[in-house]
Design a protein around this motif. Structure first.
Motif, PDB file in Angstrom:
ATOM      1  N   UNK A 133       0.828  -1.211   0.000  1.00  0.00           N
ATOM      2  CA  UNK A 133       0.000   0.000   0.000  1.00  0.00           C
ATOM      3  C   UNK A 133       0.861   1.260   0.000  1.00  0.00           C
ATOM      4  N   UNK A 134       2.030   1.192   0.586  1.00  0.00           N
ATOM      5  CA  UNK A 134       2.949   2.336   0.544  1.00  0.00           C
ATOM      6  C   UNK A 134       3.383   2.601  -0.900  1.00  0.00           C
ATOM      7  N   UNK A 135       3.734   1.524  -1.614  1.00  0.00           N
ATOM      8  CA  UNK A 135       4.131   1.675  -3.017  1.00  0.00           C
ATOM      9  C   UNK A 135       2.965   2.182  -3.870  1.00  0.00           C
ATOM     10  N   UNK A 136       1.769   1.696  -3.587  1.00  0.00           N
ATOM     11  CA  UNK A 136       0.584   2.156  -4.324  1.00  0.00           C
ATOM     12  C   UNK A 136       0.358   3.639  -4.069  1.00  0.00           C
ATOM     13  N   UNK A 137       0.483   4.049  -2.808  1.00  0.00           N
ATOM     14  CA  UNK A 137       0.305   5.458  -2.460  1.00  0.00           C
ATOM     15  C   UNK A 137       1.339   6.322  -3.184  1.00  0.00           C
ATOM     16  N   UNK A 138       2.584   5.880  -3.201  1.00  0.00           N
ATOM     17  CA  UNK A 138       3.631   6.642  -3.888  1.00  0.00           C
ATOM     18  C   UNK A 138       3.373   6.714  -5.393  1.00  0.00           C
ATOM     19  N   UNK A 139       2.993   5.577  -5.994  1.00  0.00           N
ATOM     20  CA  UNK A 139       2.763   5.537  -7.446  1.00  0.00           C
ATOM     21  C   UNK A 139       1.567   6.379  -7.883  1.00  0.00           C
ATOM     22  N   UNK A 140       0.548   6.473  -7.030  1.00  0.00           N
ATOM     23  CA  UNK A 140      -0.680   7.191  -7.407  1.00  0.00           C
ATOM     24  C   UNK A 140      -0.759   8.588  -6.788  1.00  0.00           C
ATOM     25  N   UNK A 147      -5.261   5.153  -0.285  1.00  0.00           N
ATOM     26  CA  UNK A 147      -5.094   3.887  -1.016  1.00  0.00           C
ATOM     27  C   UNK A 147      -5.857   2.768  -0.310  1.00  0.00           C
ATOM     28  N   UNK A 148      -5.760   2.729   1.012  1.00  0.00           N
ATOM     29  CA  UNK A 148      -6.488   1.713   1.783  1.00  0.00           C
ATOM     30  C   UNK A 148      -7.999   1.896   1.645  1.00  0.00           C
ATOM     31  N   UNK A 149      -8.446   3.140   1.685  1.00  0.00           N
ATOM     32  CA  UNK A 149      -9.870   3.429   1.534  1.00  0.00           C
ATOM     33  C   UNK A 149     -10.381   3.001   0.166  1.00  0.00           C
ATOM     34  N   UNK A 150      -9.595   3.273  -0.875  1.00  0.00           N
ATOM     35  CA  UNK A 150     -10.003   2.861  -2.225  1.00  0.00           C
ATOM     36  C   UNK A 150     -10.105   1.337  -2.322  1.00  0.00           C
ATOM     37  N   UNK A 151      -9.169   0.650  -1.689  1.00  0.00           N
ATOM     38  CA  UNK A 151      -9.213  -0.813  -1.699  1.00  0.00           C
ATOM     39  C   UNK A 151     -10.470  -1.289  -0.978  1.00  0.00           C
ATOM     40  N   UNK A 152     -10.757  -0.672   0.159  1.00  0.00           N
ATOM     41  CA  UNK A 152     -11.940  -1.063   0.930  1.00  0.00           C
ATOM     42  C   UNK A 152     -13.205  -0.903   0.096  1.00  0.00           C
ATOM     43  N   UNK A 153     -13.349   0.262  -0.547  1.00  0.00           N
ATOM     44  CA  UNK A 153     -14.539   0.496  -1.367  1.00  0.00           C
ATOM     45  C   UNK A 153     -14.565  -0.427  -2.588  1.00  0.00           C
ATOM     46  N   UNK A 154     -13.407  -0.727  -3.151  1.00  0.00           N
ATOM     47  CA  UNK A 154     -13.356  -1.645  -4.295  1.00  0.00           C
ATOM     48  C   UNK A 154     -13.860  -3.023  -3.889  1.00  0.00           C
ATOM     49  N   UNK A 155     -13.436  -3.499  -2.723  1.00  0.00           N
ATOM     50  CA  UNK A 155     -13.874  -4.816  -2.254  1.00  0.00           C
ATOM     51  C   UNK A 155     -15.366  -4.825  -1.935  1.00  0.00           C
TER      52      UNK A 155
END
Length: 172
Positions: A133-140, A147-155
């Motif tokens: 999630x750290x890498x995802x946050x950096x990339x986006x 990033x965690x919130x987006x994953x939660x809503x995606x699931x």
């Protein structure tokens, strides 16, 4: 006479380490074969420490046994309740399993494609590219919490779509 006098203590010493009656008997026998061979060859000098010498031989044979076992890594069906070698884990996939897996992957891909782009991006980066999630946050260029919130809503959204379509995404 010394062997007869100390056999119970040596047997108990071996058993306390290996905790297996058959293995204990095998090692016990090997110990006294080695003791007798060493005595006949004149390798033991009587300095009053016969029992300590026998324990050292027993200890070395126990170590040798486990080293050999580790090198061989032999497994026996007798050690397990289930048939170890007749397991789905070791079998090749049949045609039906391959088709089911392919269908499930296709359906999951279709569901992920229907997500909002920011949620889809997090799913792809996390589950398909294996990023943290750290890498995802950096990339986006967002915070880790975003990033965690987006994953939660995606699931949550994926679960809703699965329920709506009444899909079964189980792979046997």
């Amino acid at each position: 006479m010394l062997i007869t006098r100390h056999k119970d203590r040596v047997y108990t010493y071996i058993y306390l380490i290996v905790k297996n009656k058959d293995l204990t008997e095998d090692i016990f026998q090997d110990v006294f074969i080695k003791v007798i061979q060493s005595l006949r060859a004149g390798k033991y000098r009587d300095n009053g420490k016969f029992l300590a010498w026998v324990f050292r031989i027993a200890h070395n044979l126990i170590i040798d046994h486990y080293r050999q076992e580790k090198m061989n890594k032999v497994y026996s069906n007798d050690d397990f309740e289930l048939d170890l070698f007749n397991s789905e884990k070791f079998s090749d996939d049949n045609c039906e399993d391959i088709m089911i897996r392919s269908q499930v992957h296709y359906e999951v891909k279709e569901l992920v494609d229907r997500l909002p782009s920011d949620q889809k991006e997090v799913i792809v980066l996390r589950h398909y590219k294996g990023l943290s999630f750290k890498e995802i946050a950096d990339d986006t260029d967002v915070s880790i919490n975003t990033a965690l919130g987006r994953m939660r809503y995606a699931l949550i959204n994926l679960r809703k779509m699965i329920e709506e379509k009444q899909l079964s995404l189980l792979i046997s």
